[in-house]
Design a protein around this motif. Structure first.
Motif, PDB file in Angstrom:
ATOM      1  N   ARG A 120      31.235   4.424  46.895  1.00  0.00           N
ATOM      2  CA  ARG A 120      31.511   3.691  48.135  1.00  0.00           C
ATOM      3  C   ARG A 120      30.211   3.261  48.820  1.00  0.00           C
ATOM      4  O   ARG A 120      30.115   2.146  49.338  1.00  0.00           O
ATOM      5  N   LEU A 121      29.221   4.131  48.806  1.00  0.00           N
ATOM      6  CA  LEU A 121      27.936   3.787  49.409  1.00  0.00           C
ATOM      7  C   LEU A 121      27.239   2.673  48.632  1.00  0.00           C
ATOM      8  O   LEU A 121      26.632   1.772  49.218  1.00  0.00           O
ATOM      9  N   LEU A 122      27.338   2.721  47.312  1.00  0.00           N
ATOM     10  CA  LEU A 122      26.795   1.640  46.489  1.00  0.00           C
ATOM     11  C   LEU A 122      27.478   0.315  46.811  1.00  0.00           C
ATOM     12  O   LEU A 122      26.819  -0.730  46.920  1.00  0.00           O
ATOM     13  N   GLU A 123      28.779   0.359  46.967  1.00  0.00           N
ATOM     14  CA  GLU A 123      29.527  -0.861  47.264  1.00  0.00           C
ATOM     15  C   GLU A 123      29.163  -1.399  48.651  1.00  0.00           C
ATOM     16  O   GLU A 123      29.038  -2.619  48.848  1.00  0.00           O
ATOM     17  N   SER A 124      28.976  -0.503  49.614  1.00  0.00           N
ATOM     18  CA  SER A 124      28.566  -0.931  50.950  1.00  0.00           C
ATOM     19  C   SER A 124      27.215  -1.635  50.899  1.00  0.00           C
ATOM     20  O   SER A 124      27.012  -2.673  51.539  1.00  0.00           O
ATOM     21  N   ALA A 125      26.289  -1.067  50.131  1.00  0.00           N
ATOM     22  CA  ALA A 125      24.962  -1.678  50.002  1.00  0.00           C
ATOM     23  C   ALA A 125      25.049  -3.024  49.301  1.00  0.00           C
ATOM     24  O   ALA A 125      24.356  -3.979  49.670  1.00  0.00           O
ATOM     25  N   ARG A 126      25.914  -3.110  48.282  1.00  0.00           N
ATOM     26  CA  ARG A 126      26.056  -4.377  47.551  1.00  0.00           C
ATOM     27  C   ARG A 126      26.583  -5.481  48.478  1.00  0.00           C
ATOM     28  O   ARG A 126      26.054  -6.596  48.507  1.00  0.00           O
ATOM     29  N   LYS A 127      27.619  -5.168  49.260  1.00  0.00           N
ATOM     30  CA  LYS A 127      28.202  -6.153  50.163  1.00  0.00           C
ATOM     31  C   LYS A 127      27.206  -6.567  51.245  1.00  0.00           C
ATOM     32  O   LYS A 127      27.106  -7.755  51.591  1.00  0.00           O
ATOM     33  N   ALA A 128      26.463  -5.589  51.777  1.00  0.00           N
ATOM     34  CA  ALA A 128      25.474  -5.911  52.810  1.00  0.00           C
ATOM     35  C   ALA A 128      24.350  -6.765  52.238  1.00  0.00           C
ATOM     36  O   ALA A 128      23.843  -7.670  52.912  1.00  0.00           O
ATOM     37  N   THR A 129      23.991  -6.523  50.984  1.00  0.00           N
ATOM     38  CA  THR A 129      22.952  -7.322  50.326  1.00  0.00           C
ATOM     39  C   THR A 129      23.416  -8.763  50.160  1.00  0.00           C
ATOM     40  O   THR A 129      22.682  -9.711  50.480  1.00  0.00           O
ATOM     41  N   LEU A 130      24.637  -8.924  49.676  1.00  0.00           N
ATOM     42  CA  LEU A 130      25.179 -10.274  49.476  1.00  0.00           C
ATOM     43  C   LEU A 130      25.337 -11.018  50.799  1.00  0.00           C
ATOM     44  O   LEU A 130      25.188 -12.241  50.853  1.00  0.00           O
ATOM     45  N   ALA A 131      25.630 -10.274  51.873  1.00  0.00           N
ATOM     46  CA  ALA A 131      25.834 -10.887  53.181  1.00  0.00           C
ATOM     47  C   ALA A 131      24.513 -11.136  53.915  1.00  0.00           C
ATOM     48  O   ALA A 131      24.512 -11.731  54.994  1.00  0.00           O
ATOM     49  N   GLY A 132      23.407 -10.666  53.333  1.00  0.00           N
ATOM     50  CA  GLY A 132      22.122 -10.843  53.990  1.00  0.00           C
ATOM     51  C   GLY A 132      21.994 -10.055  55.277  1.00  0.00           C
ATOM     52  O   GLY A 132      21.460 -10.544  56.265  1.00  0.00           O
ATOM     53  N   VAL A 137      22.009  -2.849  54.929  1.00  0.00           N
ATOM     54  CA  VAL A 137      21.488  -2.432  53.618  1.00  0.00           C
ATOM     55  C   VAL A 137      20.654  -1.170  53.779  1.00  0.00           C
ATOM     56  O   VAL A 137      20.803  -0.199  53.028  1.00  0.00           O
ATOM     57  N   SER A 138      19.768  -1.184  54.763  1.00  0.00           N
ATOM     58  CA  SER A 138      18.893  -0.037  54.994  1.00  0.00           C
ATOM     59  C   SER A 138      19.693   1.224  55.287  1.00  0.00           C
ATOM     60  O   SER A 138      19.410   2.297  54.734  1.00  0.00           O
ATOM     61  N   ARG A 139      20.720   1.091  56.128  1.00  0.00           N
ATOM     62  CA  ARG A 139      21.524   2.266  56.480  1.00  0.00           C
ATOM     63  C   ARG A 139      22.321   2.771  55.274  1.00  0.00           C
ATOM     64  O   ARG A 139      22.449   3.975  55.068  1.00  0.00           O
ATOM     65  N   ALA A 140      22.864   1.852  54.476  1.00  0.00           N
ATOM     66  CA  ALA A 140      23.623   2.259  53.291  1.00  0.00           C
ATOM     67  C   ALA A 140      22.719   2.953  52.284  1.00  0.00           C
ATOM     68  O   ALA A 140      23.104   3.962  51.670  1.00  0.00           O
ATOM     69  N   ASN A 141      21.509   2.432  52.087  1.00  0.00           N
ATOM     70  CA  ASN A 141      20.585   3.038  51.136  1.00  0.00           C
ATOM     71  C   ASN A 141      20.105   4.402  51.618  1.00  0.00           C
ATOM     72  O   ASN A 141      19.959   5.333  50.819  1.00  0.00           O
ATOM     73  N   ILE A 175       9.200  -3.335  53.180  1.00  0.00           N
ATOM     74  CA  ILE A 175       8.924  -3.709  51.787  1.00  0.00           C
ATOM     75  C   ILE A 175      10.179  -3.899  50.946  1.00  0.00           C
ATOM     76  O   ILE A 175      10.078  -4.244  49.768  1.00  0.00           O
ATOM     77  N   ASP A 176      11.345  -3.680  51.513  1.00  0.00           N
ATOM     78  CA  ASP A 176      12.567  -3.622  50.712  1.00  0.00           C
ATOM     79  C   ASP A 176      12.841  -4.889  49.911  1.00  0.00           C
ATOM     80  O   ASP A 176      12.681  -6.007  50.392  1.00  0.00           O
ATOM     81  N   ASP A 177      13.293  -4.693  48.682  1.00  0.00           N
ATOM     82  CA  ASP A 177      13.875  -5.729  47.835  1.00  0.00           C
ATOM     83  C   ASP A 177      15.300  -5.261  47.555  1.00  0.00           C
ATOM     84  O   ASP A 177      15.534  -4.510  46.615  1.00  0.00           O
ATOM     85  N   SER A 180      16.918  -5.248  43.935  1.00  0.00           N
ATOM     86  CA  SER A 180      16.270  -4.307  43.026  1.00  0.00           C
ATOM     87  C   SER A 180      16.635  -2.875  43.376  1.00  0.00           C
ATOM     88  O   SER A 180      16.890  -2.050  42.490  1.00  0.00           O
ATOM     89  N   VAL A 181      16.650  -2.556  44.666  1.00  0.00           N
ATOM     90  CA  VAL A 181      17.026  -1.205  45.089  1.00  0.00           C
ATOM     91  C   VAL A 181      18.443  -0.886  44.632  1.00  0.00           C
ATOM     92  O   VAL A 181      18.706   0.214  44.109  1.00  0.00           O
ATOM     93  N   TRP A 182      19.358  -1.842  44.795  1.00  0.00           N
ATOM     94  CA  TRP A 182      20.745  -1.595  44.409  1.00  0.00           C
ATOM     95  C   TRP A 182      20.851  -1.310  42.914  1.00  0.00           C
ATOM     96  O   TRP A 182      21.574  -0.386  42.498  1.00  0.00           O
ATOM     97  N   GLU A 183      20.144  -2.053  42.100  1.00  0.00           N
ATOM     98  CA  GLU A 183      20.182  -1.828  40.658  1.00  0.00           C
ATOM     99  C   GLU A 183      19.663  -0.432  40.301  1.00  0.00           C
ATOM    100  O   GLU A 183      20.236   0.261  39.451  1.00  0.00           O
ATOM    101  N   GLU A 184      18.586  -0.023  40.943  1.00  0.00           N
ATOM    102  CA  GLU A 184      18.040   1.306  40.657  1.00  0.00           C
ATOM    103  C   GLU A 184      18.967   2.403  41.144  1.00  0.00           C
ATOM    104  O   GLU A 184      19.121   3.439  40.490  1.00  0.00           O
ATOM    105  N   HIS A 185      19.603   2.185  42.286  1.00  0.00           N
ATOM    106  CA  HIS A 185      20.567   3.167  42.774  1.00  0.00           C
ATOM    107  C   HIS A 185      21.784   3.248  41.846  1.00  0.00           C
ATOM    108  O   HIS A 185      22.328   4.343  41.636  1.00  0.00           O
TER     109      HIS A 185
END
Length: 226
Positions: A120-132, A137-141, A175-177, A180-185
């Motif tokens: 669920r946390l991964l999905e939250s980060a993915r959606k926040a990333t896509l939404a810009g 994103v920071s909070r989900a990560n 520095i966040d990307d 890339s962070v989502w893929e590594e997570h």
């Protein structure tokens, strides 16, 4: 005032509660970039902004100095700290030691409920990333890493990492990307879900070292020397 009538400083009317609210507000402004390294904090102005007296502001400043967000250039000049190369290297040294251990223990201990929460946390980060939405994103990560520490089941490890979370969020906001962070997570999740402690530890180590290199290059234009 008698002992029985002593004021509860942790209540919504106490200075402890007010201090915590001011701390959180200033910390969020620093992490989000509204307050930048070198910006000065004036007690009077901060008190007016948060609608409090100077006492909780003074206490909040002391807390944020101890956390590494603020520094005193003189008794009357408090500024947002500018992270030095050594500050960043020290953060990553600790992160490498502690988060690699957390990933190994999480792979040993994780149950299905905890793994679903990771998803669920991964999905939250993915959606926040896509939404810009970088703050989401920071909070989900941050929550993702915190969850791994919880899964490790080591209270001392969690207590050691907790004071670092704010500074790490501040650093990664610079520095966040997110992609890339989502893929590594995602890869880290897969190794933990596979109950493979050594693979999880190795994945966590690569993750930490990759962002150590990125941080030193982007912030200081300097190669790593660890």
């Amino acid at each position: 005032m008698t002992q029985g009538q002593a004021r509860d400083t942790t209540s919504p009317t106490g200075t402890g509660w007010l201090r915590d609210q001011v701390c959180e507000g200033i910390r969020d402004q620093i992490i989000g970039g509204r307050l930048k390294p070198g910006d000065r904090l004036v007690e009077r102005d901060v008190a007016e902004e948060f609608g409090v007296s100077r006492i909780p502001v003074r206490e909040a400043i002391r807390v944020l100095m101890s956390e590494g967000f603020l520094q005193a250039l003189s008794p009357r000049r408090i500024v947002v700290k500018e992270l030095s190369r050594q500050d960043v290297a020290n953060l990553f040294d600790l992160r490498e030691a502690l988060e690699v251990l957390a990933a190994r223990r999480a792979a040993e201990n994780a149950d299905e409920v905890q793994l679903r929460q990771m998803q669920r946390l991964l999905e939250s980060a993915r959606k926040a990333t896509l939404a810009g939405r970088p703050e989401r994103v920071s909070r989900a990560n941050t929550a993702f890493h915190h969850h791994i520490v919880e899964m490790a089941g080591n209270e001392l490890l969690a207590a050691t990492l907790e004071p670092l979370e704010g500074r790490l969020r501040w650093l990664f906001h610079q520095i966040d990307d997110p992609t890339s962070v989502w893929e590594e997570h995602r890869r880290l999740y897969e190794t933990i879900a596979a109950a493979d402690p050594e693979a999880a530890a190795a994945c966590a180590l690569r993750h930490v070292r990759h962002y150590r290199e990125v941080a030193l290059r982007l912030l200081f234009d300097a190669p790593d020397t660890y």
